[in-house]
Design a protein around this motif. Structure first.
Motif, short mmCIF file in Angstrom:
data_model
loop_
_atom_site.label_atom_id
_atom_site.label_comp_id
_atom_site.label_asym_id
_atom_site.label_seq_id
_atom_site.Cartn_x
_atom_site.Cartn_y
_atom_site.Cartn_z
N UNK A 87 0.75 -1.25 0.08
CA UNK A 87 0.07 -0.09 0.01
C UNK A 87 0.80 1.21 -0.04
N UNK A 88 1.94 1.31 0.85
CA UNK A 88 2.93 2.38 0.94
C UNK A 88 3.40 2.68 -0.45
N UNK A 89 4.17 1.65 -0.84
CA UNK A 89 4.77 1.46 -2.29
C UNK A 89 3.75 2.13 -3.29
N UNK A 90 2.59 1.74 -3.49
CA UNK A 90 1.85 1.94 -4.59
C UNK A 90 1.42 3.53 -4.51
N UNK A 91 1.09 3.99 -2.99
CA UNK A 91 1.05 5.45 -2.78
C UNK A 91 2.17 6.32 -3.53
N UNK A 92 3.32 5.67 -3.02
CA UNK A 92 4.56 6.72 -3.19
C UNK A 92 4.82 6.57 -4.70
N UNK A 93 4.50 5.42 -5.34
CA UNK A 93 4.93 5.45 -6.88
C UNK A 93 3.89 6.29 -7.59
N UNK A 94 2.59 6.41 -7.12
CA UNK A 94 1.68 7.07 -8.01
C UNK A 94 1.68 8.63 -7.47
N UNK A 95 2.52 8.91 -6.52
CA UNK A 95 2.45 10.40 -6.44
C UNK A 95 3.33 11.29 -7.59
N UNK A 96 3.03 12.56 -7.61
CA UNK A 96 3.34 13.43 -8.77
C UNK A 96 4.88 13.55 -8.73
N UNK A 97 5.52 13.36 -7.56
CA UNK A 97 6.96 13.31 -7.41
C UNK A 97 7.12 12.22 -6.17
N UNK A 98 8.09 10.98 -6.63
CA UNK A 98 8.32 10.03 -5.64
C UNK A 98 8.92 10.80 -4.32
N UNK A 99 8.44 10.48 -3.06
CA UNK A 99 9.06 11.05 -1.98
C UNK A 99 10.45 10.30 -1.55
N UNK A 100 11.11 11.20 -1.08
CA UNK A 100 12.42 10.39 -0.61
C UNK A 100 12.68 10.39 0.92
N UNK A 101 11.62 10.86 1.81
CA UNK A 101 11.63 10.88 3.34
C UNK A 101 10.31 10.29 3.45
N UNK A 102 10.37 9.38 4.58
CA UNK A 102 9.29 8.74 5.23
C UNK A 102 9.07 9.09 6.72
N UNK A 103 7.89 9.38 7.25
CA UNK A 103 8.00 9.90 8.64
C UNK A 103 6.53 9.22 9.43
N UNK A 104 6.70 9.24 10.47
CA UNK A 104 5.43 8.76 11.25
C UNK A 104 6.21 8.97 12.77
N UNK A 105 4.94 8.53 13.77
CA UNK A 105 5.45 8.52 14.93
C UNK A 105 6.11 7.27 15.49
N UNK A 106 6.71 7.33 16.80
CA UNK A 106 7.30 6.16 17.11
C UNK A 106 6.50 5.02 17.42
N UNK A 107 5.15 5.24 17.76
CA UNK A 107 4.07 4.11 17.89
C UNK A 107 4.01 3.59 16.49
N UNK A 108 3.93 4.11 15.38
CA UNK A 108 3.56 3.84 14.27
C UNK A 108 4.76 3.09 13.75
N UNK A 109 5.95 3.58 13.89
CA UNK A 109 7.30 3.05 13.46
C UNK A 109 7.42 1.63 14.09
N UNK A 110 6.97 1.46 15.32
CA UNK A 110 7.22 0.18 16.15
C UNK A 110 6.31 -0.79 15.39
N UNK A 111 5.06 -0.44 14.96
CA UNK A 111 4.09 -1.41 14.24
C UNK A 111 4.78 -1.75 13.09
N UNK A 112 5.23 -0.65 12.31
CA UNK A 112 5.52 -0.81 10.81
C UNK A 112 6.61 -1.86 10.73
N UNK A 113 7.71 -1.56 11.87
CA UNK A 113 9.06 -2.54 11.70
C UNK A 113 8.71 -4.07 12.15
N UNK A 114 7.63 -4.13 12.64
CA UNK A 114 7.34 -5.45 13.13
C UNK A 114 6.01 -6.11 12.13
N UNK A 115 5.71 -5.40 11.23
CA UNK A 115 4.37 -6.03 10.37
C UNK A 115 5.03 -6.94 9.58
N UNK A 116 4.17 -8.13 9.41
CA UNK A 116 4.40 -9.12 8.61
C UNK A 116 4.74 -9.09 6.91
#
Length: 359
Positions: free
Chosen positions: A204-233
């Motif tokens: 989902x994140x990859x699709x959103x980034x690729x469909x953007x007018x310009x592909x982002x080069x920085x990804x950001x979030x809260x520490x809570x979201x980051x913890x969940x993202x780094x353990x997501x299957x």
């Protein structure tokens, strides 16, 4: 000569008379009557000519360089210092097509290179004052042995609170869907959220980034979201395809996975209750994921970046006497800066809202 001698004798006699009238116990170490010194208002009881707390190069350097390591506002909307001291200025909101238009760069042997114009809408901006102050009674200052250390700590506390307010302000701007192209904002459905059964946040994140007018080069979030993202299957399986979906990815591995220059993680929290004794601490950065494009050399006139901060002058610090503080008076320590947070290219970013599964 006799006239000059008479004048000198008169002045000496007058001085001795004044001293005798004032009393020996009122003389200062310099032999000046104390009531004359008092009338000049020197000292902590009435420092009208000089403040007790020092503001020198050390304090000015401190207020300029101080950073709170937990805050990410300066990474998300980097500070660009303006020329001059005018609070009103103009900046360009970028035309995305101009940034990626193909140009004919071939130059003939006798001709001039083709001219290129960096387009955009010129918009007026205004830097606002952000600051705080704190009073220090002279009664408290009388107890301080190291006044340099005292004022440094006071400045640190002021700037820390000012920067926390900046963090909250920028977090609201970043998480406001109105600051992006409508096609680049997505609120996740229940089955799409991180941790939901069958969800694939990686794709989902990859699709959103690729469909953007310009592909982002920085990804950001809260520490809570980051913890969940780094353990997501789905993230773990993308990094280690032969894994069973368990493990913890590092920040560098996630940056490589999503092909961004860096991952920005916000740790700041704010108390949403007025009662400080029973705080309700909430993450400034919510449960969202944002991705922005930033050119390191971009500024308010050139280059491309989702957002940045215009600053007028350096950070400001001052100590001001206030005789209305306490019985003996006191001093006010004041610090702050003039800034304006600007979204300069709404098309250069994406926003995913409500990415975490309900508990």
């Amino acid at each position: 000569m006799k006239k000059m001698t008479k004048i000198a004798l008169f002045l000496i006699t007058f001085a001795l008379t004044v001293c005798a009238f004032a009393g020996g116990d009122t003389l200062t170490a310099c032999g000046v009557p104390q009531f004359i010194v008092d009338s000049l208002s020197f000292g902590s009881a009435g420092a009208s000519f000089a403040t007790i707390l020092p503001i020198g190069e050390q304090q000015t350097g401190l207020v300029t360089a101080f950073k709170n390591g937990r805050l990410i506002a300066d990474e998300v909307m980097p500070i660009k210092q303006l020329d001059g001291n005018e609070l009103a200025f103009k900046y360009f909101r970028r035309n995305m097509g101009d940034a990626f238009g193909a140009q004919d760069t071939q130059v003939g042997r006798m001709s001039a290179p083709n001219v290129v114009y960096f387009g955009g809408e010129e918009i007026p901006g205004l830097a606002k004052a952000y600051g705080l102050q704190t009073p220090v009674p002279y009664e408290d200052l009388d107890q301080v042995k190291n006044k340099d250390r005292f004022v440094n700590k006071t400045i640190e506390n002021l700037i820390d609170r000012i920067l926390l307010d900046r963090e909250i302000r920028i977090a609201k701007i970043v998480q406001d869907a109105a600051n992006y192209e409508s096609s680049q904002v997505k609120t996740l459905a229940a089955n799409e959220k991180i941790g939901a059964e069958g969800s694939n946040i990686f794709e989902l994140i990859m699709d959103m980034m690729e469909s953007a007018l310009v592909r982002p080069n920085v990804l950001g979030m809260s520490s809570k979201v980051f913890y969940k993202l780094r353990t997501d299957k789905s993230v773990i399986n993308a990094i280690w395809p032969t894994n069973n979906g368990s493990g913890v990815a590092t920040r560098e591995q996630i940056a490589d996975l999503f092909e961004v220059d860096r991952i920005i993680v916000g740790q700041a929290r704010v108390n949403t209750r007025k009662n400080p004794k029973k705080p309700d601490l909430t993450s400034c950065w919510g449960e969202n994921i944002f991705a922005h494009y930033q050119e390191e050399l971009s500024d308010l006139k050139e280059g491309l970046a989702w957002g940045m901060t215009a600053q007028v002058g350096e950070r400001y610090v001052e100590v001001i006497e206030d005789k209305n503080i306490g019985l003996k008076g006191g001093e006010i320590v004041k610090a702050g800066f003039y800034q304006a947070e600007l979204v300069t290219a709404p098309g250069a970013g994406i926003l995913l809202k409500d990415v975490l599964k309900d508990a």
